[in-house]
Enzyme design. Structure first.
Site, PDB file in Angstrom:
ATOM      1  N   LYS A  33      -4.230  -5.689   1.083  1.00  8.51           N
ATOM      2  CA  LYS A  33      -3.827  -4.422   1.697  1.00  8.51           C
ATOM      3  C   LYS A  33      -5.008  -3.457   1.636  1.00  8.51           C
ATOM      4  O   LYS A  33      -5.736  -3.426   0.627  1.00  8.51           O
ATOM      5  CB  LYS A  33      -2.630  -3.864   0.922  1.00  8.51           C
ATOM      6  CG  LYS A  33      -2.050  -2.567   1.460  1.00  8.51           C
ATOM      7  CD  LYS A  33      -0.826  -2.164   0.638  1.00  8.51           C
ATOM      8  CE  LYS A  33      -0.130  -0.920   1.159  1.00  8.51           C
ATOM      9  NZ  LYS A  33       1.071  -0.584   0.351  1.00  8.51           N
TER      10      LYS A  33
ATOM     11  N   SER B 234       7.375  -0.982  -1.165  1.00 10.84           N
ATOM     12  CA  SER B 234       6.439  -1.442  -0.134  1.00 10.84           C
ATOM     13  C   SER B 234       5.979  -2.885  -0.217  1.00 10.84           C
ATOM     14  O   SER B 234       5.313  -3.350   0.692  1.00 10.84           O
ATOM     15  CB  SER B 234       5.211  -0.545  -0.125  1.00 10.84           C
ATOM     16  OG  SER B 234       5.522   0.612   0.582  1.00 10.84           O
TER      17      SER B 234
ATOM     18  N   SER C  14       5.324  -0.091   3.144  1.00 13.93           N
ATOM     19  CA  SER C  14       4.045   0.154   3.781  1.00 13.93           C
ATOM     20  C   SER C  14       3.133  -1.073   3.833  1.00 13.93           C
ATOM     21  O   SER C  14       2.185  -1.089   4.618  1.00 13.93           O
ATOM     22  CB  SER C  14       3.312   1.274   3.042  1.00 13.93           C
ATOM     23  OG  SER C  14       3.033   0.878   1.713  1.00 13.93           O
TER      24      SER C  14
HETATM   25  N1  GLN Z   1       8.827   3.932   1.831  1.00 14.10           N
HETATM   26  C1  GLN Z   1       8.498   4.503   0.577  1.00 14.10           C
HETATM   27  C2  GLN Z   1       7.665   5.740   0.772  1.00 14.10           C
HETATM   28  O1  GLN Z   1       7.325   6.037   1.859  1.00 14.10           O
HETATM   29  C3  GLN Z   1       7.794   3.522  -0.311  1.00 14.10           C
HETATM   30  C4  GLN Z   1       6.375   3.297   0.064  1.00 14.10           C
HETATM   31  C5  GLN Z   1       5.646   2.443  -0.941  1.00 14.10           C
HETATM   32  O2  GLN Z   1       6.250   1.728  -1.716  1.00 14.10           O
HETATM   33  N2  GLN Z   1       4.325   2.546  -0.922  1.00 14.10           N
HETATM   34  O3  GLN Z   1       7.332   6.413  -0.133  1.00 14.10           O
END
Ligand code: GLN
Length: 485
Positions: free
Chosen positions: A78, A177, A153
């Site tokens: 990532k 994510s 994400s």
């Molecule tokens: N969807 C969640 C957020 O926007 C989790 C994102 C993540 O785990 N990086 O914060």
């Protein structure tokens, strides 16, 4: 010879060890697959083809090294992991040209174990989002249906594994994510306990939640990847010194010895019908095999989304203060310093990052700190106690990975609150800090993957992996979509 990109991590490693093929052949097969399907999927932000091939040739020349756990195995990372020789953008215009002068501990450990980095994968800007649509560069498409989101994400990470670009990937999970995109794309994703894996060299979103972890096609592959990166690091004092377990050979568990708790609040009546139907069959398979399922209660879960979004935004607003156009990254020049800050941050940061900064700054401001930040921190404790209490009645908790299957691209981009609500399925675990493992339960009636996740006690990754290996045998095997006719 089968097309080598189809192998999972264990199969690829076995083949390399037995000299059934060379590292160069394996890496070339993955790169050829990437070249063909990446224009459809858009999972990567940078492809490291030349570096990967020259590293492969070097490994082939020196011969198999049994001391290197990931010898010759291609991975994608990532784009929040600082990796030398490639830009690290975190999906943001702000860091579009940023080349780190140091490497993340995770990257360093994987490199030392002989892994080969094939690509940096797409993500929501600074890992804020649930669909990868908030990447400043491109959307990523779900390999099972290119008109749909891959989740986020770490959507690029999940899509890269499922599309066959690499047998393994690393992502980060702040509120879901790793698990949610693994579920929506149909692979396995492991969020380790907070403090199991070093955060050094990972672009920070919310430091008391962020945790790096692997995605792959099998539970065993995830265990193997975890075993390489887990453990104390002098560069990150929040990594636990609790003993590491054997993640490659977790003590097997029999169905009759396993009790799974189903948090009532995460199995609502109005679960999407195809998710509900697929998970019902998955639960039936468990009961048939002798696994006990038990309803449990997490009474404070109704406050989880609010608590998470206050705390995560507060931490984000402070972490993102460094992107001021002065020290590094994108700069919008101006004669006036305050104007320079304002213009840089207005143009360098996208809508979601700005929303979080505004919210986070607000809840930390004097007068509101007590009302919001402190309250949210207290709620975090209550939710942790709920989860811990539920885990006293069973071995692990079982929950859907997402209330919806992968949704059409664009469906919710203008409706952030609805998407925040959907994170209810994953983020309570990050408030608590325990490990979570997402598995595919098969394709739903609409031919989209449906995932389920297990939650465990902090530092019990080995137990979670053992339970995951059992479930993986009971549930329909995960395949990769062909993508090309
Ligand atoms: N969807 C969640 C957020 O926007 C989790 C994102 C993540 O785990 N990086 O914060």
């Amino acid at each position: 010879m089968t097309e080598l990109w189809r192998l999972n991590l264990a199969q690829a490693s076995e083949g390399l060890k037995n000299r059934a093929f060379t590292v160069t052949e394996l890496v070339s097969s993955c790169l050829a697959r990437l070249e063909r399907v990446e224009p459809l999927v858009g999972a990567t932000l940078a492809v490291l083809g030349d570096q990967a091939l020259s590293q492969a040739q070097r490994l082939d020349k020196n011969g198999f090294d049994p001391s290197q756990e990931l010898w010759g195995l291609p991975l994608t990372m990532k784009d929040v992991f600082c990796l030398q020789g490639a830009p690290t953008t975190a999906g943001s215009r702000e860091l579009a040209n940023y080349h780190s002068v140091f490497e993340a501990t995770v990257v360093r450990r994987l490199r030392q174990a002989g892994a080969i980095f094939l690509a940096k994968t797409n993500c929501d800007e600074f890992a804020m989002g649930s669909s990868t649509e908030f990447s400043a560069f491109q959307p990523t498409h779900n390999p099972w249906d290119l008109t749909r989101i891959p989740g986020g994400s770490s959507g690029g990470a999940a899509a890269s594994v499922v599309a066959g670009l690499a047998p393994g990937a690393f992502g980060t999970d702040t509120g879901g994510s790793i698990r949610q995109p693994a579920g929506l794309c149909g692979c396995v994703g492991l969020k380790p306990s907070y403090g199991r894996v070093s955060r050094y060299g990972i672009v920070a979103y919310a430091s008391s939640f962020d945790q790096a972890g692997p995605l792959a096609m099998t539970v065993a592959d995830c265990g193997r990847l975890l075993s390489v990166v887990a453990g104390p690091d002098d560069q990150d004092s929040t990594v636990s010194r609790a003993p590491l377990d054997d993640y490659q050979n977790p003590p097997p568990i029999a169905p009759r010895d396993l009790v799974l708790g189903l948090p009532r609040q995460l199995w609502p009546e109005d679960l999407h019908p195809s998710v509900a139907q697929t998970l019902q069959s998955a639960k039936d398979l468990l009961t048939k095999a002798g696994v006990k399922l038990l309803d449990v209660d997490l009474p404070n879960l109704k406050y989880a989304v609010a608590s998470y979004y206050i705390l995560a935004a507060a931490e984000a607003s402070s972490n993102l203060a460094r992107y001021d156009g002065v020290r590094y990254g994108f700069r919008e020049p101006d004669q006036d310093l305050l104007e320079l800050y304002a213009r840089t941050r207005s143009h360098g940061l996208g809508p979601e990052a700005q929303r979080r900064i505004l919210l986070g700054t607000f809840v930390l401001s004097s007068g509101y700190y007590e009302a919001y930040f402190r309250k949210a921190a207290q709620v975090r404790r209550l939710i942790s106690q709920d989860i811990l209490g539920a885990l006293r009645q069973c071995h692990y908790l079982l929950a859907p990975a997402s209330a919806l299957p992968a949704w059409p691209l664009g469906a919710f981009v203008d409706d952030p609150l609805t998407v925040y609500q959907m994170d209810l399925m994953t983020l309570p675990l990050n408030l608590y800090g325990g490990p979570g493992l997402c598995l595919s339960t098969g394709l739903g009636p609409d031919q989209l993957p449906v995932g389920a996740q297990l939650w465990g006690r902090p530092m019990d990754e080995a137990g979670l992996l053992a339970a995951g290996q059992l479930l993986e045998k009971l549930w329909p095997p995960i395949a990769r979509p062909e993508l090309l006719a």
